[in-house]
Design a protein around this motif. Structure first.
Motif, short mmCIF file in Angstrom:
data_model
loop_
_atom_site.label_atom_id
_atom_site.label_comp_id
_atom_site.label_asym_id
_atom_site.label_seq_id
_atom_site.Cartn_x
_atom_site.Cartn_y
_atom_site.Cartn_z
N THR A 196 0.78 -1.25 0.18
CA THR A 196 0.17 0.00 0.08
C THR A 196 1.19 0.92 0.25
O THR A 196 0.95 1.43 -1.16
CB THR A 196 -0.37 0.03 1.31
N ILE A 197 1.56 1.71 0.76
CA ILE A 197 2.12 2.61 1.28
C ILE A 197 3.44 3.04 0.75
O ILE A 197 4.20 1.76 0.82
CB ILE A 197 2.29 3.36 2.87
N GLY A 198 4.33 3.66 0.35
CA GLY A 198 5.69 3.01 0.12
C GLY A 198 6.71 3.88 1.27
O GLY A 198 6.39 4.28 2.36
N GLY A 199 8.17 3.31 1.14
CA GLY A 199 8.64 4.05 2.19
C GLY A 199 10.11 3.00 1.84
O GLY A 199 10.20 1.93 0.49
N GLY A 200 11.49 2.59 2.46
CA GLY A 200 12.32 2.58 2.50
C GLY A 200 12.98 1.09 3.96
O GLY A 200 11.85 1.29 4.84
N ASN A 201 13.67 0.97 3.60
CA ASN A 201 14.50 -0.31 4.38
C ASN A 201 13.33 -1.03 5.20
O ASN A 201 13.13 -1.45 5.58
CB ASN A 201 14.39 0.06 5.82
N LEU A 202 12.71 -2.20 3.86
CA LEU A 202 12.15 -3.13 3.69
C LEU A 202 12.35 -4.31 5.41
O LEU A 202 13.81 -4.74 5.03
CB LEU A 202 11.63 -3.65 2.61
N ARG A 203 11.02 -4.58 5.74
CA ARG A 203 11.36 -5.48 6.73
C ARG A 203 10.35 -6.77 6.38
O ARG A 203 8.89 -6.46 5.82
CB ARG A 203 11.18 -5.19 7.65
N ILE A 204 10.40 -7.91 7.04
CA ILE A 204 9.56 -8.85 6.97
C ILE A 204 9.08 -9.38 8.02
O ILE A 204 10.02 -9.99 8.73
CB ILE A 204 9.61 -10.22 5.73
N ARG A 205 7.38 -9.97 8.26
CA ARG A 205 6.91 -10.33 9.62
C ARG A 205 6.64 -11.92 9.06
O ARG A 205 6.22 -11.79 8.63
CB ARG A 205 6.60 -10.04 10.27
N LEU A 206 7.61 -12.85 9.84
CA LEU A 206 6.67 -14.41 9.44
C LEU A 206 6.38 -15.08 10.85
O LEU A 206 6.82 -14.26 11.50
CB LEU A 206 8.19 -15.42 8.95
N SER A 207 5.47 -15.73 10.39
CA SER A 207 5.22 -16.58 11.42
C SER A 207 4.70 -17.67 12.22
O SER A 207 4.41 -19.02 10.83
CB SER A 207 3.46 -15.76 12.24
N ASN A 208 4.92 -18.01 13.11
CA ASN A 208 4.79 -19.70 13.70
C ASN A 208 3.79 -19.86 14.26
O ASN A 208 3.52 -20.77 15.21
CB ASN A 208 6.01 -20.57 13.76
N ASN A 209 2.53 -18.73 14.24
CA ASN A 209 1.67 -18.98 15.30
C ASN A 209 0.61 -19.94 16.20
O ASN A 209 0.46 -20.24 17.14
CB ASN A 209 0.41 -17.48 15.32
N PHE A 210 0.62 -20.77 14.61
CA PHE A 210 -0.32 -22.36 15.04
C PHE A 210 0.38 -23.12 15.07
O PHE A 210 -0.20 -24.26 15.40
CB PHE A 210 -1.71 -22.06 14.11
#
Length: 409
Positions: A73-87
């Motif tokens: 959606t919005i643009g920007g810099g310094n991308l990070r991803i979040r990974l989940s093992n919640n279940f």
């Protein structure tokens, strides 16, 4: 090499490759300097540009690479991803993770030269404990608003219970056995899927005045009924409008819909109920400044009373306000209930939404898409065909009906 993604999903593969090659060949030094200068000129904060709520996918996965295609959606810099093992019921390990620009929104192929390695604490692999999440290191460079990205995750070993997001309305791809995350071709990704696997957020650094609005909802927020791979969910249509605003008025949108979800906890809700997900799926993600609640039809069709649903809505408002977040809402749209008592419940909840002072703003989606001659049903142009979910035109209509000036508090 600093990162630049400004290739949109609708650009043809050949044009995408040419543009990416130009950016990486000639823009790297300039991009790095301009990013640093911008950071010195104005303070930045981390916001969420894309998100999906965690649920469970059926079966298991072993020694496979998944390639998730997502839309910012919005643009920007310094991308990070979040990974989940919640279940997950045990720890899972990823041997590598990469992010690049897909040649098209329905393709597993990646624009040559755009695939970048992602690290976690400086390491190329990461292990996530059962019930845990991890955030990657920042990736230098900028990402455009409304960009398609391919996030490739190479699972090492077995995930016996898979944390995923179902009914993505977007192809995801699975490989044969092996770590193929770095491979920019589609050769090893022969299986299409309708889940986003393990990925539940992408964050960027943006000016501090910029935040993210999270849309908490069910399959209608998920975009079920819209064209696959076209990003015609109502949140996507709203994001396209926001992108045209002056920079200081823009904000990210995190889609936290789950198909079949309910606000309340009773009756076999798909995913955790909205009251619980408010914290787990919404308020734990970076930069969330407001919540847009558009949910309740599954409660109504499941026989939940108006009093119980209104009480649950109020709990969400109170929890979000207590954490300093704005809360907006939309009325419940028609769903061909064919049951007088349940239709009366929908109308009673909508009366509460229209007249309450609990929310910071309320938007009347019901009035936008209902049939003028029969308020219990969707108008034909806005009906995807199942009489519950909206068509592309319906999702665009509700997004266009939102007065952007009211999405503040």
């Amino acid at each position: 090499m600093p990162l630049t993604w400004s290739v949109r999903s609708r650009i043809a593969a050949g044009c995408a490759a040419a543009l990416a090659a130009t950016l990486f060949a000639t823009g790297a030094g300039t991009l790095a300097g301009s990013t640093a200068d911008a950071a010195q000129a104005r303070p930045l904060s981390t916001v969420t540009t894309w998100a999906a709520s965690d649920d469970k996918a059926g079966g298991s996965l072993t020694d496979v690479t998944v390639r998730n295609v997502v839309h910012t959606t919005i643009g920007g810099g310094n991308l990070r991803i979040r990974l989940s093992n919640n279940f997950g019921t045990s720890a899972i390990t990823f041997s590598s993770a990469y992010i690049g620009t897909p040649t098209a929104s329905d393709s597993a192929a990646i624009v040559p030269g755009s695939n970048r390695r992602i690290t976690f604490g400086g390491k190329t692999s990461v292990t996530i404990p059962a019930g845990g999440v991890v955030l990657s290191d920042r990736l230098p460079g900028t990402v455009a608003p409304g960009a398609d990205l391919s996030v490739s995750l190479a699972l090492k070993g077995t995930a016996s219970v898979i944390t995923a997001h179902n009914r993505t309305m977007q192809y995801t791809f699975k490989s044969g056995t092996g770590d193929w995350a770095a491979d920019e071709s589609a050769d090893h990704f022969g299986t299409q899927d309708a889940n986003w696997f393990f990925l539940d957020a992408i964050t960027l650094d943006a000016p501090t005045r910029v935040g993210t609005m999270a849309a908490l909802g069910d399959s209608i927020t998920d975009g079920v009924g819209s064209t696959i791979n076209a990003n015609h969910r109502w949140t996507d249509e709203l994001a396209a409008r926001v992108e045209r605003l002056p920079e200081v008025k823009r904000f990210g949108i995190a889609n936290e819909g789950i198909s079949g979800n309910r606000v309340t906890s009773g009756g076999g809700s798909t995913g955790l109920p909205g009251q619980t997900r408010l914290v787990r799926d919404v308020l734990t993600k970076p930069g969330i400044g407001s919540v847009f609640l558009f949910e309740g039809i599954n409660d109504v069709s499941g026989g939940v009373s108006a009093d119980a649903l209104i009480a649950a809505d109020r709990q969400i408002v109170e929890q979000a306000h207590a954490m300093g977040k704005c809360v907006f809402a939309a009325t419940i749209t028609p769903a061909n209930l064919d049951d007088a008592d349940r239709e009366a419940t929908r109308n009673e909840v909508n009366r509460y939404l229209r007249t309450t002072g609990d929310f910071d703003a309320v938007f009347d989606f019901d009035a936008v898409v209902r049939d003028p001659s029969d308020a219990t049903r969707l108008a034909a142009p806005y009906d995807s065909g199942d009489h519950i979910h909206l068509s592309d035109a319906g999702y665009r209509a509700v997004a266009d009906s939102i007065d952007l000036r009211r999405l503040t508090c």
